[in-house]
Design a protein around this motif. Sequence first.
Motif, PDB file in Angstrom:
ATOM      1  N   THR A 194       0.822  -1.215   0.000  1.00  0.00           N
ATOM      2  CA  THR A 194       0.000   0.000   0.000  1.00  0.00           C
ATOM      3  C   THR A 194       0.855   1.265   0.000  1.00  0.00           C
ATOM      4  O   THR A 194       0.497   2.262  -0.633  1.00  0.00           O
ATOM      5  N   LEU A 195       1.987   1.210   0.690  1.00  0.00           N
ATOM      6  CA  LEU A 195       2.808   2.410   0.887  1.00  0.00           C
ATOM      7  C   LEU A 195       3.995   2.489  -0.069  1.00  0.00           C
ATOM      8  O   LEU A 195       4.951   3.220   0.184  1.00  0.00           O
ATOM      9  N   THR A 196       3.944   1.731  -1.158  1.00  0.00           N
ATOM     10  CA  THR A 196       4.961   1.806  -2.207  1.00  0.00           C
ATOM     11  C   THR A 196       4.296   2.220  -3.520  1.00  0.00           C
ATOM     12  O   THR A 196       3.391   1.532  -3.994  1.00  0.00           O
ATOM     13  N   PRO A 197       4.680   3.360  -4.101  1.00  0.00           N
ATOM     14  CA  PRO A 197       5.624   4.344  -3.566  1.00  0.00           C
ATOM     15  C   PRO A 197       5.005   5.129  -2.403  1.00  0.00           C
ATOM     16  O   PRO A 197       3.784   5.131  -2.239  1.00  0.00           O
ATOM     17  N   ALA A 198       5.855   5.778  -1.628  1.00  0.00           N
ATOM     18  CA  ALA A 198       5.382   6.513  -0.452  1.00  0.00           C
ATOM     19  C   ALA A 198       4.344   7.556  -0.855  1.00  0.00           C
ATOM     20  O   ALA A 198       4.610   8.383  -1.735  1.00  0.00           O
ATOM     21  N   PRO A 199       3.171   7.524  -0.232  1.00  0.00           N
ATOM     22  CA  PRO A 199       2.122   8.483  -0.591  1.00  0.00           C
ATOM     23  C   PRO A 199       2.265   9.842   0.089  1.00  0.00           C
ATOM     24  O   PRO A 199       1.489  10.758  -0.183  1.00  0.00           O
ATOM     25  N   VAL A 200       3.214   9.962   1.003  1.00  0.00           N
ATOM     26  CA  VAL A 200       3.444  11.227   1.704  1.00  0.00           C
ATOM     27  C   VAL A 200       4.937  11.526   1.686  1.00  0.00           C
ATOM     28  O   VAL A 200       5.769  10.638   1.491  1.00  0.00           O
ATOM     29  N   THR A 201       5.271  12.776   1.888  1.00  0.00           N
ATOM     30  CA  THR A 201       6.674  13.171   1.957  1.00  0.00           C
ATOM     31  C   THR A 201       7.239  12.813   3.327  1.00  0.00           C
ATOM     32  O   THR A 201       6.653  13.155   4.354  1.00  0.00           O
ATOM     33  N   ALA A 202       8.322  12.109   3.345  1.00  0.00           N
ATOM     34  CA  ALA A 202       8.957  11.728   4.609  1.00  0.00           C
ATOM     35  C   ALA A 202      10.463  11.678   4.410  1.00  0.00           C
ATOM     36  O   ALA A 202      10.961  11.544   3.285  1.00  0.00           O
ATOM     37  N   MET A 203      11.187  11.777   5.500  1.00  0.00           N
ATOM     38  CA  MET A 203      12.631  11.702   5.472  1.00  0.00           C
ATOM     39  C   MET A 203      13.085  10.315   5.025  1.00  0.00           C
ATOM     40  O   MET A 203      12.457   9.309   5.329  1.00  0.00           O
ATOM     41  N   SER A 204      14.191  10.247   4.299  1.00  0.00           N
ATOM     42  CA  SER A 204      14.761   8.960   3.923  1.00  0.00           C
ATOM     43  C   SER A 204      15.416   8.313   5.138  1.00  0.00           C
ATOM     44  O   SER A 204      16.037   8.988   5.974  1.00  0.00           O
ATOM     45  N   ILE A 205      15.297   6.997   5.241  1.00  0.00           N
ATOM     46  CA  ILE A 205      15.984   6.283   6.310  1.00  0.00           C
ATOM     47  C   ILE A 205      17.488   6.510   6.258  1.00  0.00           C
ATOM     48  O   ILE A 205      18.167   6.539   7.284  1.00  0.00           O
ATOM     49  N   VAL A 206      18.008   6.726   5.063  1.00  0.00           N
ATOM     50  CA  VAL A 206      19.450   6.947   4.900  1.00  0.00           C
ATOM     51  C   VAL A 206      19.875   8.221   5.621  1.00  0.00           C
ATOM     52  O   VAL A 206      20.939   8.262   6.260  1.00  0.00           O
ATOM     53  N   ASP A 207      19.053   9.257   5.555  1.00  0.00           N
ATOM     54  CA  ASP A 207      19.370  10.505   6.250  1.00  0.00           C
ATOM     55  C   ASP A 207      19.025  10.428   7.733  1.00  0.00           C
ATOM     56  O   ASP A 207      19.781  10.908   8.580  1.00  0.00           O
ATOM     57  N   ASP A 208      17.895   9.803   8.036  1.00  0.00           N
ATOM     58  CA  ASP A 208      17.425   9.789   9.411  1.00  0.00           C
ATOM     59  C   ASP A 208      18.343   8.998  10.334  1.00  0.00           C
ATOM     60  O   ASP A 208      18.573   9.383  11.483  1.00  0.00           O
ATOM     61  N   LEU A 209      18.890   7.891   9.857  1.00  0.00           N
ATOM     62  CA  LEU A 209      19.670   7.004  10.721  1.00  0.00           C
ATOM     63  C   LEU A 209      21.152   6.988  10.383  1.00  0.00           C
ATOM     64  O   LEU A 209      21.876   6.079  10.786  1.00  0.00           O
ATOM     65  N   ALA A 210      21.605   8.007   9.663  1.00  0.00           N
ATOM     66  CA  ALA A 210      23.013   8.058   9.264  1.00  0.00           C
ATOM     67  C   ALA A 210      23.953   8.005  10.468  1.00  0.00           C
ATOM     68  O   ALA A 210      24.997   7.331  10.426  1.00  0.00           O
ATOM     69  N   GLU A 211      23.593   8.672  11.544  1.00  0.00           N
ATOM     70  CA  GLU A 211      24.447   8.671  12.734  1.00  0.00           C
ATOM     71  C   GLU A 211      24.249   7.403  13.551  1.00  0.00           C
ATOM     72  O   GLU A 211      25.218   6.787  14.015  1.00  0.00           O
ATOM     73  N   ASN A 212      23.009   6.980  13.716  1.00  0.00           N
ATOM     74  CA  ASN A 212      22.727   5.785  14.508  1.00  0.00           C
ATOM     75  C   ASN A 212      23.374   4.533  13.927  1.00  0.00           C
ATOM     76  O   ASN A 212      23.873   3.669  14.660  1.00  0.00           O
ATOM     77  N   PHE A 213      23.356   4.440  12.598  1.00  0.00           N
ATOM     78  CA  PHE A 213      23.777   3.194  11.966  1.00  0.00           C
ATOM     79  C   PHE A 213      25.264   3.177  11.614  1.00  0.00           C
ATOM     80  O   PHE A 213      25.679   2.553  10.642  1.00  0.00           O
ATOM     81  N   ARG A 214      26.042   3.817  12.455  1.00  0.00           N
ATOM     82  CA  ARG A 214      27.502   3.657  12.414  1.00  0.00           C
ATOM     83  C   ARG A 214      28.004   3.307  13.823  1.00  0.00           C
ATOM     84  O   ARG A 214      29.094   3.665  14.229  1.00  0.00           O
ATOM     85  N   SER A 215      27.170   2.568  14.542  1.00  0.00           N
ATOM     86  CA  SER A 215      27.445   2.321  15.961  1.00  0.00           C
ATOM     87  C   SER A 215      28.542   1.302  16.196  1.00  0.00           C
ATOM     88  O   SER A 215      29.273   1.384  17.196  1.00  0.00           O
ATOM     89  N   TRP A 216      28.674   0.288  15.316  1.00  0.00           N
ATOM     90  CA  TRP A 216      29.799  -0.630  15.495  1.00  0.00           C
ATOM     91  C   TRP A 216      31.119   0.111  15.337  1.00  0.00           C
ATOM     92  O   TRP A 216      32.094  -0.185  16.035  1.00  0.00           O
ATOM     93  N   GLN A 217      31.140   1.091  14.452  1.00  0.00           N
ATOM     94  CA  GLN A 217      32.352   1.900  14.300  1.00  0.00           C
ATOM     95  C   GLN A 217      32.645   2.663  15.585  1.00  0.00           C
ATOM     96  O   GLN A 217      33.804   2.752  16.028  1.00  0.00           O
ATOM     97  N   LYS A 218      31.604   3.215  16.220  1.00  0.00           N
ATOM     98  CA  LYS A 218      31.790   3.930  17.486  1.00  0.00           C
ATOM     99  C   LYS A 218      32.293   2.984  18.577  1.00  0.00           C
ATOM    100  O   LYS A 218      33.172   3.340  19.378  1.00  0.00           O
ATOM    101  N   ILE A 219      31.716   1.800  18.629  1.00  0.00           N
ATOM    102  CA  ILE A 219      32.128   0.826  19.641  1.00  0.00           C
ATOM    103  C   ILE A 219      33.576   0.403  19.417  1.00  0.00           C
ATOM    104  O   ILE A 219      34.360   0.264  20.369  1.00  0.00           O
ATOM    105  N   ALA A 220      33.955   0.236  18.149  1.00  0.00           N
ATOM    106  CA  ALA A 220      35.295  -0.272  17.841  1.00  0.00           C
ATOM    107  C   ALA A 220      36.397   0.690  18.250  1.00  0.00           C
ATOM    108  O   ALA A 220      37.526   0.254  18.529  1.00  0.00           O
TER     109      ALA A 220
END
Length: 314
Positions: free
Chosen positions: A138-164
């Motif tokens: 139903t939600l493909t393509p997105a029917p509303v404007t929303a932030m990309s996951i790539v932008d939203d979680l860019a900082e969160n999803f480098r956590s193994w690097q932070k831990i290392a």
Amino acid sequence: MGAETMALERLRWADLPEQVRAAAESALGARVSSDVRQAGGFSPGLASRLVLEDGRRVFAKAINPDRNPRSPGLYRREIEVMASLPTGVPAPRLQWSYDDGDWVMLVEDDIDGAMPALPWEPGEFARVLAALEQLADTLTPAPVTAMSIVDDLAENFRSWQKIAVDTDLTNRVDAWARTNLPRLVELESGWAAAAAGDTLCHADLRADNVLLTADDRVFIVDWPYAVTGAPWIDALLFLPSVAATSGIDPEAAWTGFGPARRAEPDAVNAVLAAVAGDFLYQSLLPAPANLPTLRAHQNAKGSAALTWLRSRIS
């Protein structure tokens, strides 16, 4: 206490400032006669089913920065998304919102349903997973404007690097993760290309963000983290919470999920590595204001995600 619940007592209707209550009652056309606080989730604000004097029922949530500094921004983001969701999406309709720069409030349809039982019951889980498959379509393509996951979680999803690069954090993850840190960092580095897409994703699915009705419908509630991404993202983010609170095998569920069958295994592993790293890293930080059970919840989901990843790459 289950991983999906919080210990902090939420606000009551009477705790809100008079001007907020007056604005809501004016918009609704009736006074509030009672409120029933809802369990589940991690918001320290108001989250109540309100009964109006004319017999109508609505669901309301409200917060200000004093309760949690990050939450008002999330509520504003949720208002934008919910105001634009198509009618075919199984989510409550936004009736009214309020924002005076301090207090933010949403009033939605009250869904006559209940959260899934924990531990997860296989039949209820199957209903929800089927609903997620339909939701992705139903939600493909997105029917509303929303932030990309790539932008939203860019900082969160480098956590193994932070831990290392932090000896203290490295010493606090489990032995397998310490031994495999270079591999986890490498896997995580590919998450953005893997997760990108044009599906509107809820991105915060857990048992307490789902309501099941007596007529077998499934409603998805609480949309402040909605993003665009690959059509399999919601299921991937959802399954660690299921594994953490039941004996359901996430890999078996994953292989039966339609969008998952069209996903590249390496792409899935990259995002799953990033998810595990994010939850485990967050679980090692001090608890945020008024959210005392959040870190334990993140640890449970991160550990479940890592166990699932190990089964896929070992």
